[in-house]
Design a protein around this motif. Structure first.
Motif, PDB file in Angstrom:
ATOM      1  N   MET A  20       0.735  -1.247  -0.254  1.00  0.00           N
ATOM      2  CA  MET A  20      -0.043   0.131  -0.029  1.00  0.00           C
ATOM      3  C   MET A  20       0.817   1.058  -0.102  1.00  0.00           C
ATOM      4  O   MET A  20       2.007   1.207   0.547  1.00  0.00           O
ATOM      5  CB  MET A  20      -1.011   0.049   1.222  1.00  0.00           C
ATOM      6  CG  MET A  20      -2.118  -0.942   1.111  1.00  0.00           C
ATOM      7  SD  MET A  20      -3.042  -0.547   2.531  1.00  0.00           S
ATOM      8  CE  MET A  20      -4.165   1.055   2.190  1.00  0.00           C
ATOM      9  N   ARG A  21       0.379   2.345  -0.448  1.00  0.00           N
ATOM     10  CA  ARG A  21       0.822   3.484  -0.381  1.00  0.00           C
ATOM     11  C   ARG A  21       1.000   4.021   0.809  1.00  0.00           C
ATOM     12  O   ARG A  21       0.432   3.766   1.845  1.00  0.00           O
ATOM     13  CB  ARG A  21       0.201   4.758  -1.419  1.00  0.00           C
ATOM     14  CG  ARG A  21      -1.144   4.816  -0.831  1.00  0.00           C
ATOM     15  CD  ARG A  21      -1.790   5.897  -1.874  1.00  0.00           C
ATOM     16  NE  ARG A  21      -3.113   6.195  -1.378  1.00  0.00           N
ATOM     17  CZ  ARG A  21      -3.980   7.121  -1.897  1.00  0.00           C
ATOM     18  NH1 ARG A  21      -3.626   7.718  -2.884  1.00  0.00           N
ATOM     19  NH2 ARG A  21      -5.180   7.368  -1.474  1.00  0.00           N
ATOM     20  N   ARG A  22       2.173   4.519   1.234  1.00  0.00           N
ATOM     21  CA  ARG A  22       2.348   5.539   2.578  1.00  0.00           C
ATOM     22  C   ARG A  22       2.752   4.621   3.502  1.00  0.00           C
ATOM     23  O   ARG A  22       3.791   4.123   4.200  1.00  0.00           O
ATOM     24  CB  ARG A  22       1.422   6.300   2.692  1.00  0.00           C
ATOM     25  CG  ARG A  22       1.661   7.477   1.624  1.00  0.00           C
ATOM     26  CD  ARG A  22       0.756   8.747   1.905  1.00  0.00           C
ATOM     27  NE  ARG A  22       0.561   9.393   0.654  1.00  0.00           N
ATOM     28  CZ  ARG A  22      -0.457  10.082   0.058  1.00  0.00           C
ATOM     29  NH1 ARG A  22      -1.570   9.922   0.773  1.00  0.00           N
ATOM     30  NH2 ARG A  22      -0.368  10.745  -1.104  1.00  0.00           N
ATOM     31  N   GLY A  23       1.481   3.955   4.156  1.00  0.00           N
ATOM     32  CA  GLY A  23       1.696   2.858   5.312  1.00  0.00           C
ATOM     33  C   GLY A  23       2.421   1.810   5.198  1.00  0.00           C
ATOM     34  O   GLY A  23       2.983   1.255   5.963  1.00  0.00           O
ATOM     35  N   GLY A  24       2.495   1.190   3.921  1.00  0.00           N
ATOM     36  CA  GLY A  24       3.259   0.077   3.571  1.00  0.00           C
ATOM     37  C   GLY A  24       2.815  -1.388   4.065  1.00  0.00           C
ATOM     38  O   GLY A  24       3.421  -2.385   3.851  1.00  0.00           O
ATOM     39  N   LEU A  25       1.656  -1.527   4.259  1.00  0.00           N
ATOM     40  CA  LEU A  25       0.986  -2.861   4.491  1.00  0.00           C
ATOM     41  C   LEU A  25       0.982  -3.716   3.054  1.00  0.00           C
ATOM     42  O   LEU A  25       0.858  -3.049   1.868  1.00  0.00           O
ATOM     43  CB  LEU A  25      -0.604  -2.505   4.882  1.00  0.00           C
ATOM     44  CG  LEU A  25      -0.778  -1.924   6.346  1.00  0.00           C
ATOM     45  CD1 LEU A  25      -2.264  -1.751   6.425  1.00  0.00           C
ATOM     46  CD2 LEU A  25      -0.167  -2.843   7.436  1.00  0.00           C
ATOM     47  N   THR A  26       1.109  -4.846   3.441  1.00  0.00           N
ATOM     48  CA  THR A  26       1.454  -5.612   2.328  1.00  0.00           C
ATOM     49  C   THR A  26       0.254  -6.714   2.034  1.00  0.00           C
ATOM     50  O   THR A  26      -0.564  -6.974   2.910  1.00  0.00           O
ATOM     51  CB  THR A  26       2.615  -6.568   2.090  1.00  0.00           C
ATOM     52  OG1 THR A  26       2.870  -7.344   3.347  1.00  0.00           O
ATOM     53  CG2 THR A  26       3.909  -5.569   2.212  1.00  0.00           C
ATOM     54  N   TYR A  27       0.252  -7.343   0.755  1.00  0.00           N
ATOM     55  CA  TYR A  27      -0.847  -8.379   0.549  1.00  0.00           C
ATOM     56  C   TYR A  27      -0.034  -9.435  -0.275  1.00  0.00           C
ATOM     57  O   TYR A  27       0.707  -9.020  -1.164  1.00  0.00           O
ATOM     58  CB  TYR A  27      -1.978  -7.789  -0.452  1.00  0.00           C
ATOM     59  CG  TYR A  27      -2.953  -8.872  -0.991  1.00  0.00           C
ATOM     60  CD1 TYR A  27      -2.422  -9.197  -2.647  1.00  0.00           C
ATOM     61  CD2 TYR A  27      -3.676  -9.426  -0.649  1.00  0.00           C
ATOM     62  CE1 TYR A  27      -2.937 -10.134  -3.140  1.00  0.00           C
ATOM     63  CE2 TYR A  27      -4.344 -10.414  -1.121  1.00  0.00           C
ATOM     64  CZ  TYR A  27      -3.978 -10.982  -2.776  1.00  0.00           C
ATOM     65  OH  TYR A  27      -4.707 -11.976  -3.142  1.00  0.00           O
ATOM     66  N   HIS A  28      -0.222 -10.732   0.002  1.00  0.00           N
ATOM     67  CA  HIS A  28       0.093 -11.825  -0.819  1.00  0.00           C
ATOM     68  C   HIS A  28      -0.830 -12.451  -1.063  1.00  0.00           C
ATOM     69  O   HIS A  28      -1.625 -13.341  -0.323  1.00  0.00           O
ATOM     70  CB  HIS A  28       1.287 -12.349  -0.339  1.00  0.00           C
ATOM     71  CG  HIS A  28       2.448 -11.554  -0.101  1.00  0.00           C
ATOM     72  ND1 HIS A  28       3.624 -11.308  -0.978  1.00  0.00           N
ATOM     73  CD2 HIS A  28       2.869 -10.954   1.120  1.00  0.00           C
ATOM     74  CE1 HIS A  28       4.381 -10.448  -0.302  1.00  0.00           C
ATOM     75  NE2 HIS A  28       4.074 -10.218   0.939  1.00  0.00           N
ATOM     76  N   THR A  29      -1.085 -13.148  -2.563  1.00  0.00           N
ATOM     77  CA  THR A  29      -2.114 -14.216  -2.712  1.00  0.00           C
ATOM     78  C   THR A  29      -1.847 -15.464  -1.976  1.00  0.00           C
ATOM     79  O   THR A  29      -0.478 -15.651  -1.530  1.00  0.00           O
ATOM     80  CB  THR A  29      -2.220 -14.309  -4.291  1.00  0.00           C
ATOM     81  OG1 THR A  29      -3.436 -14.948  -4.467  1.00  0.00           O
ATOM     82  CG2 THR A  29      -1.029 -15.003  -4.833  1.00  0.00           C
ATOM     83  N   ASP A  30      -2.893 -16.225  -1.887  1.00  0.00           N
ATOM     84  CA  ASP A  30      -2.780 -17.346  -0.797  1.00  0.00           C
ATOM     85  C   ASP A  30      -1.366 -18.391  -1.522  1.00  0.00           C
ATOM     86  O   ASP A  30      -0.864 -18.738  -0.637  1.00  0.00           O
ATOM     87  CB  ASP A  30      -3.887 -18.306  -0.911  1.00  0.00           C
ATOM     88  CG  ASP A  30      -5.044 -17.493   0.092  1.00  0.00           C
ATOM     89  OD1 ASP A  30      -5.965 -17.831   0.115  1.00  0.00           O
ATOM     90  OD2 ASP A  30      -4.532 -16.557   0.784  1.00  0.00           O
ATOM     91  N   SER A  31      -1.287 -18.576  -2.831  1.00  0.00           N
ATOM     92  CA  SER A  31      -0.413 -19.358  -3.434  1.00  0.00           C
ATOM     93  C   SER A  31       1.010 -19.223  -3.277  1.00  0.00           C
ATOM     94  O   SER A  31       1.949 -20.027  -3.235  1.00  0.00           O
ATOM     95  CB  SER A  31      -0.645 -19.538  -4.761  1.00  0.00           C
ATOM     96  OG  SER A  31      -0.555 -18.630  -5.603  1.00  0.00           O
ATOM     97  N   VAL A  32       1.176 -17.962  -2.694  1.00  0.00           N
ATOM     98  CA  VAL A  32       2.774 -17.281  -2.545  1.00  0.00           C
ATOM     99  C   VAL A  32       2.952 -17.088  -1.284  1.00  0.00           C
ATOM    100  O   VAL A  32       4.141 -16.598  -0.802  1.00  0.00           O
ATOM    101  CB  VAL A  32       3.082 -16.120  -3.692  1.00  0.00           C
ATOM    102  CG1 VAL A  32       2.718 -16.374  -4.961  1.00  0.00           C
ATOM    103  CG2 VAL A  32       2.558 -14.822  -3.055  1.00  0.00           C
ATOM    104  N   MET A  33       1.967 -17.118  -0.551  1.00  0.00           N
ATOM    105  CA  MET A  33       2.250 -16.613   1.145  1.00  0.00           C
ATOM    106  C   MET A  33       3.228 -17.501   1.818  1.00  0.00           C
ATOM    107  O   MET A  33       3.268 -18.756   1.537  1.00  0.00           O
ATOM    108  CB  MET A  33       0.850 -16.983   1.902  1.00  0.00           C
ATOM    109  CG  MET A  33       0.859 -16.362   3.170  1.00  0.00           C
ATOM    110  SD  MET A  33       0.599 -14.658   3.166  1.00  0.00           S
ATOM    111  CE  MET A  33      -1.226 -14.444   2.677  1.00  0.00           C
ATOM    112  N   GLY A  34       4.178 -16.860   2.285  1.00  0.00           N
ATOM    113  CA  GLY A  34       5.391 -17.581   3.191  1.00  0.00           C
ATOM    114  C   GLY A  34       6.393 -17.716   2.332  1.00  0.00           C
ATOM    115  O   GLY A  34       7.468 -18.116   2.765  1.00  0.00           O
TER     116      GLY A  34
END
Length: 124
Positions: free
Chosen positions: A51-65
């Motif tokens: 995300m912009r500014r705050g930097g929270l991230t997202y990863h789709t389930d298949s690549v998580m970890g």
């Protein structure tokens, strides 16, 4: 505005690659930014986003970890560290930046800027 993606290549299953996306003409910190991928015969999918500014991230389930997205604000560059790669990760990877978001990801529509794509091939 330009997004320059690099770092793709051919790697064996279990290996690692790091993709880079250098931005010019826009600030990644002021945009939703992320990596999309498209494999032959499949729909494009959002893989990892920041995300912009705050930097929270997202990863789709298949690549998580296995995948980690990060951003160097000073260098205006986004990275995707990909570990324990699998053959199903084979695709063209695109970096995207957009002032409009979809959750934590770039919306990827008419306001988005796209990089040229970098091929990732994982052999079994």
């Amino acid at each position: 505005v330009q997004l320059q993606a690099s770092g793709g290549g051919l790697v064996q299953a279990g290996g690692s690659l790091r993709l880079s996306c250098a931005a010019s003409g826009l600030s990644l910190n002021d945009n939703y930014a992320g990596w999309f991928r498209q494999a032959p015969g499949k729909e494009r999918e959002r893989v990892s986003c920041i995300m912009r500014r705050g930097g929270l991230t997202y990863h789709t389930d298949s690549v998580m970890g296995r995948f980690t997205v990060s951003r160097d604000i000073a260098q205006n560059t986004m990275y995707l560290q990909m570990n324990n790669l699998k053959p199903e990760d084979t695709a063209v990877y695109y970096c995207v930046a957009d002032k409009n978001g979809w959750g934590r990801c770039p919306r990827g529509a008419h306001t988005a800027s796209w990089g040229q794509g970098t091929q990732v091939t994982v052999s079994s």
